[in-house]
Scaffold this active site. Sequence first.
Site, PDB file in Angstrom:
ATOM      1  N   CYS A 104       0.771  -2.010   1.463  1.00 29.97           N
ATOM      2  CA  CYS A 104       0.617  -0.482   1.608  1.00 29.97           C
ATOM      3  C   CYS A 104      -0.664  -0.058   1.307  1.00 29.97           C
ATOM      4  O   CYS A 104      -1.754  -0.829   0.920  1.00 29.97           O
ATOM      5  CB  CYS A 104       1.635   0.169   0.558  1.00 29.97           C
ATOM      6  SG  CYS A 104       1.186  -0.356  -1.197  1.00 29.97           S
ATOM      7  N   CYS A 131      -2.272  -0.444  -2.056  1.00 29.35           N
ATOM      8  CA  CYS A 131      -2.430  -2.060  -2.368  1.00 29.35           C
ATOM      9  C   CYS A 131      -3.908  -2.451  -1.831  1.00 29.35           C
ATOM     10  O   CYS A 131      -4.652  -2.970  -2.561  1.00 29.35           O
ATOM     11  CB  CYS A 131      -1.423  -2.851  -1.750  1.00 29.35           C
ATOM     12  SG  CYS A 131       0.143  -2.094  -2.243  1.00 29.35           S
TER      13      CYS A 131
END
Lengths: 365, 83
Positions: free
Chosen positions: B10, B13
Site C-alpha cells: 500500500c 508501506c
Amino acid sequence: MSKYSTTSHQSGPDSEHSLYETIAPLMRYASIAAILIAILIAWIALYFSLNPISTAVTTRLFHLDLHHRAGNTVQFFLFEAPKVLMLLLLIVFVVGIIRSFFTPARTRQILAGRREAIGSILAAALGMVTPFCSCSAVPLFIGFVESGVPLGVTFTFLIASPMVNEVALVMLFGLMGWRVAAIYAGTGLAIAAVSGWVIGRLHMERFVEPWVYQITVSSEEPEFERILWLDRIDRGKQAVHDIVGRVWPYVLAGIAVGAGIHGYVPENYMAHLMGGSVWWSVPAAVLIGVPMYSNAAGIIPIVQALLEKGASLGTVLAFMMSVIGLSFPETIILRKVLKLPLIITFVSVVAVGIILVGYLFNFLF
Amino acid sequence: MKLKVLGTGCPNCKRLFANTQQAVRELGLDVEVEMVDDIQEIMKFKIMATPALVINEQVRFSGRVPSTEEIKRLVQLELGGES
C-alpha cells in the site's frame, strides 16, 4: 521508545542535574501548551473572519459582483476551501492525538469475548477511532478472528472504519452543517452494526481461507512502545502531515467543481434525475458509487453541490456512502483471507443497507 | 543489523520503505532494507496493522509511518545496544 524517554537514562547522581531533569520536561510541556493555545486562538480568529475576507477579495480585488455567476462561484470557493482545510487541520490533529490511545491491538482486546450484539455496537464505535488504513485490513482481520472476535463483529469494524472517518465528517460538517454530518455518522454506524450482525447470522466461517485459522497469535500483545504526551502531540502533527498532506488537492479540486456547480448549474436541475420522487435514483446511485473509488475529500463537495441543485438527501447519502464505504481496493485485499462467496455477501449486505438508508431519507425528507 | 519493512504494497508501506532507506543512507550504514510483502510471512510477526518496521527480528512499531528522524533514532538505539 521515544526521543523524550531516552533522556531520563542519562540522569547523573548530582542533585542539581536531577533538579534540571525534573523541571526541563515540565517547561517543555508548558511551552508546547502555550504554543498550541496561541495557534488555537489564531485559528479561531481567522476561521470567523473567512466570510468577510472572501467577500472582500471577490469584490475589491477581483471586482466581481456577488449577485452574478462568476462572483458567486469565486466567493464560494474562497470561503469554503480555506474553511474546510482549516477544519481538517484542527480535527485531524485532535483525532491523531485521540488515536494514539487506540491501537488495533487494544481494540481487539476490548472486542474479544463480547457477545455479538454488544460487540457489534462497540466495533462500530471503535471503527471510528482506531487507526486503520485499508491496507491493514488483512492483518487486522486475522488478528480479530484469531483472538475470538466473532466474524460478524469483525465485519462491523471493517465496514465502520472507512465509512465513518474524520475526514468525511469534517467535510460534511464544513459544507453541509452538523445535521447532515450527524445523520451520516448515525446511519453509517447503524449500517455497519446491522451488516455485521447479518453476516454473523449467515454463519459464513467456512468461507474464510483455512490458513487464517492455522496461524497462532499470541494472546498477549507485545508492548512495542511506551508513549508520552509529547509523542501523542507528535502523532497529531504527523496525522496532519499525512492526511491533510494527502487530501488537500482533492479538497481543492472537489470544492472548485462544487463552486462551479453552485454558480452555474440552474436551481432544481438535479431534481428530475436525483430527486426523491425518482424511485430508481437510490439503487442507481449505489450501483454507480460502489465501483467508484474516491476519498471523502474529493466526493463530498460535489455531493453538496448536487444536493443544493435539487438532488434528494437520501440519494446523495447513498451515493456518498457507497463511494466512501465500499472500496474496490479493500475488497481485493480482503480476497486474500476471504473466499468469493463471503466477499460477495459482504458487498451485497452493505449495498442493501445503504439502499435502505437512501430510501428512508428520501421518504422522510 | 537486519531491517525489514512489513507491508502488502500500500502507499503507506512504500513510504515507510522509502523513509527507512533514507534513514539508513543518512546514518551512513551499509545495511540492506528488506521489503516483506507476503501476507503469511508478515503474520509471523503477529502484527495487526501494516506497515511495520522490524529491527533484528523485533517489531518496533506497526500501523504508522514515522519520520526518517524517528527511524534514525530507533536504528541508532539498536546500534548502541549492539556495541
